[in-house]
Motif scaffolding. Structure first.
Motif, short mmCIF file in Angstrom:
data_model
loop_
_atom_site.label_atom_id
_atom_site.label_comp_id
_atom_site.label_asym_id
_atom_site.label_seq_id
_atom_site.Cartn_x
_atom_site.Cartn_y
_atom_site.Cartn_z
N ASP A 1 2.96 25.19 -62.46
CA ASP A 1 1.78 25.84 -64.36
C ASP A 1 0.65 24.97 -63.35
O ASP A 1 0.69 23.71 -62.91
CB ASP A 1 2.47 24.53 -65.05
CG ASP A 1 3.84 25.60 -65.52
OD1 ASP A 1 3.36 26.53 -66.07
OD2 ASP A 1 5.03 24.85 -66.11
N GLY A 2 -0.36 24.74 -64.16
CA GLY A 2 -2.33 24.17 -64.37
C GLY A 2 -2.31 24.17 -65.53
O GLY A 2 -2.16 23.48 -66.54
N LEU A 3 -3.59 23.56 -65.19
CA LEU A 3 -4.43 23.17 -65.78
C LEU A 3 -5.61 24.09 -66.00
O LEU A 3 -6.33 25.07 -65.71
CB LEU A 3 -5.63 22.18 -65.52
CG LEU A 3 -4.62 20.64 -65.06
CD1 LEU A 3 -5.66 19.44 -64.39
CD2 LEU A 3 -3.76 20.16 -65.82
N ALA A 4 -6.53 23.84 -66.87
CA ALA A 4 -7.16 24.95 -67.87
C ALA A 4 -8.74 24.79 -67.14
O ALA A 4 -8.83 23.33 -66.51
CB ALA A 4 -7.89 24.38 -69.29
N PRO A 5 -9.37 25.61 -66.63
CA PRO A 5 -10.23 25.72 -65.34
C PRO A 5 -11.47 24.50 -65.92
O PRO A 5 -12.16 23.66 -65.32
CB PRO A 5 -11.21 26.29 -65.78
CG PRO A 5 -10.18 27.51 -66.16
CD PRO A 5 -9.77 26.99 -67.54
N GLU A 6 -11.77 24.23 -67.67
CA GLU A 6 -12.85 23.10 -67.50
C GLU A 6 -12.20 21.80 -67.48
O GLU A 6 -12.82 21.07 -67.28
CB GLU A 6 -12.98 22.84 -68.71
CG GLU A 6 -11.78 23.19 -69.74
CD GLU A 6 -11.56 24.69 -70.54
OE1 GLU A 6 -10.97 25.14 -71.43
OE2 GLU A 6 -11.76 25.67 -69.69
N ASP A 7 -10.34 21.93 -67.24
CA ASP A 7 -9.93 19.98 -66.72
C ASP A 7 -10.12 20.11 -65.25
O ASP A 7 -9.70 18.78 -64.76
CB ASP A 7 -8.93 20.00 -67.46
CG ASP A 7 -9.30 19.98 -69.31
OD1 ASP A 7 -9.78 19.57 -70.07
OD2 ASP A 7 -8.31 20.66 -69.72
N ALA A 8 -10.10 21.49 -64.46
CA ALA A 8 -9.61 21.31 -63.31
C ALA A 8 -10.56 21.61 -62.24
O ALA A 8 -10.34 20.87 -62.05
CB ALA A 8 -8.26 22.42 -63.06
N LEU A 9 -11.56 21.51 -62.42
CA LEU A 9 -12.70 21.14 -62.30
C LEU A 9 -13.69 20.59 -62.44
O LEU A 9 -14.08 19.86 -63.76
CB LEU A 9 -13.70 23.23 -61.89
CG LEU A 9 -12.39 24.25 -61.53
CD1 LEU A 9 -12.88 25.92 -61.89
CD2 LEU A 9 -12.24 24.49 -60.06
N PRO A 10 -14.66 20.99 -60.81
CA PRO A 10 -16.14 19.62 -61.72
C PRO A 10 -17.30 20.55 -62.16
O PRO A 10 -16.69 21.44 -62.08
CB PRO A 10 -16.47 19.55 -59.64
CG PRO A 10 -16.02 20.50 -59.26
CD PRO A 10 -14.39 20.93 -59.75
#
Length: 344
Positions: free
Chosen positions: A310-319
């Motif tokens: 399970d991962g994070l939403a792109p806005e939370d995972a990416l700079p």
């Protein structure tokens, strides 16, 4: 498949090594001795000409075996010359290795990489007829490099078994100048199949998520989980949001493997190799090579699949990117024209 172990494979005098980044100091200390122990007498390395030009000042004057024990060729490419493979060929059979790692210390041990190796020709299940097209393509791309072109001509002449007509789907797809993009080839190969989910690992991305859009439009993919190193990713979260897909990102420092696992009610399919999750890798500007599994054994891929949790939403995972709407300055109905400071 450990690349050094592959180099130690015996009995095959011809070796062709392809990569994007090439470190000749590492090659001469690690790979070349293994190839020589494995019986390789004729060795050709093919690498991206831009990458070589950028890196060559760091190893100028230190290389000892180039031109003596091996040749270094620079094929023509519309974009980057980006495949990662090794061919060990003999008169009647051979061994092949396809993966994601460059011929560098990072590609052979420090990064997270993926690769597969198997025997071809002779009485093997894979008779290796598809190698004829690959060798012919390499020869065409090396037309402006006489030494590399002559090496490939001699390799073709000494391996007549690679020139037979294939009567089944090849295990490897490759794209480059004069060839169809990987996206076009895979869409034709899996025509009529549908997948709801895509799980992947990648070494880099584009900004738009072009490969994800293609997967949605071609196969119906709606859910994506991607493992990547944020420092190497270019995805812009606000642009990914336009895809209207459920995308999650797992952050993993050092991730460089290129692995795609498609899954749906009708079964699974997979791709590994050199192609990142980007338009350049799948739409034709780069030269790439990938291994295709039409009906993969899930157990064999379980170590890779285990990393895609399970991962994070792109806005939370990416700079935050300068191209992202999140970093855009806010607009106002008023514009500041001047300012004055009054100490009283």
């Amino acid at each position: 498949m450990n690349p050094r172990d592959f180099c130690l494979t015996e009995r095959f005098p011809i070796a062709i090594v392809a990569c994007f980044n090439f470190d000749p100091l590492f090659f001469e200390r690690v790979a070349l001795p293994a190839l020589r122990i494995g019986g390789a007498q004729h060795i050709l390395v093919l690498a991206d000409r831009g990458a070589i030009a950028e890196a060559s000042p760091s190893w100028a004057g230190q290389v000892q075996q180039l031109g003596r024990r091996y040749l270094l060729g620079q094929p023509a490419a519309n974009g980057a010359f980006h495949p990662k493979f090794m061919l060990r060929l003999g008169k009647a059979s051979g061994r092949v290795w396809f993966g994601s790692g460059n011929v560098t210390s990072s590609g052979w041990g420090l990064n997270d990489e993926v690769a597969a190796a198997w025997s071809v020709g002779g009485e093997e299940d894979d008779r290796g007829e598809w190698l004829g097209k690959l060798l012919a393509s390499l020869r065409r791309w090396c037309d402006g490099d006489p030494l590399a072109a002559d090496f490939i001509d001699r390799a073709i002449a000494q391996t007549p078994w690679t020139q037979a007509i294939a009567n089944h789907e090849p295990p490897v797809l490759f794209q480059g100048p004069g060839l169809s993009p990987l996206a076009t080839q895979l869409a034709a190969r899996w025509h009529g199949r549908a997948f709801s989910q895509l799980r992947l690992t990648t070494g880099s991305t584009d900004k738009e998520g072009a490969m994800l859009r293609w997967a949605a439009e071609t196969f119906g993919v709606g859910t994506v989980t991607a493992v990547l190193d944020p420092s190497r990713a270019s995805w812009v979260p606000s642009r990914l949001a336009r895809l209207e897909m459920d995308i999650k990102v797992v952050r993993k420092i050092g991730m460089h493997a290129k692995f795609f696992w498609f899954e749906g009610d009708g079964g699974s399919a997979s791709v590994i190799g050199s192609a990142n999750c980007s338009a350049a890798a799948w739409r034709g500007s780069n030269t790439e090579a990938v291994v295709v599994y039409d009906d993969p054994d899930r157990l064999e891929f379980s170590p890779l699949l285990a990393t895609i949790r399970d991962g994070l939403a792109p806005e939370d995972a990416l700079p935050v990117s300068p191209d992202d709407d999140r970093s855009a300055p806010s607009t106002s109905a008023f514009r500041l024209m001047s300012a004055r400071y009054d100490s009283g």
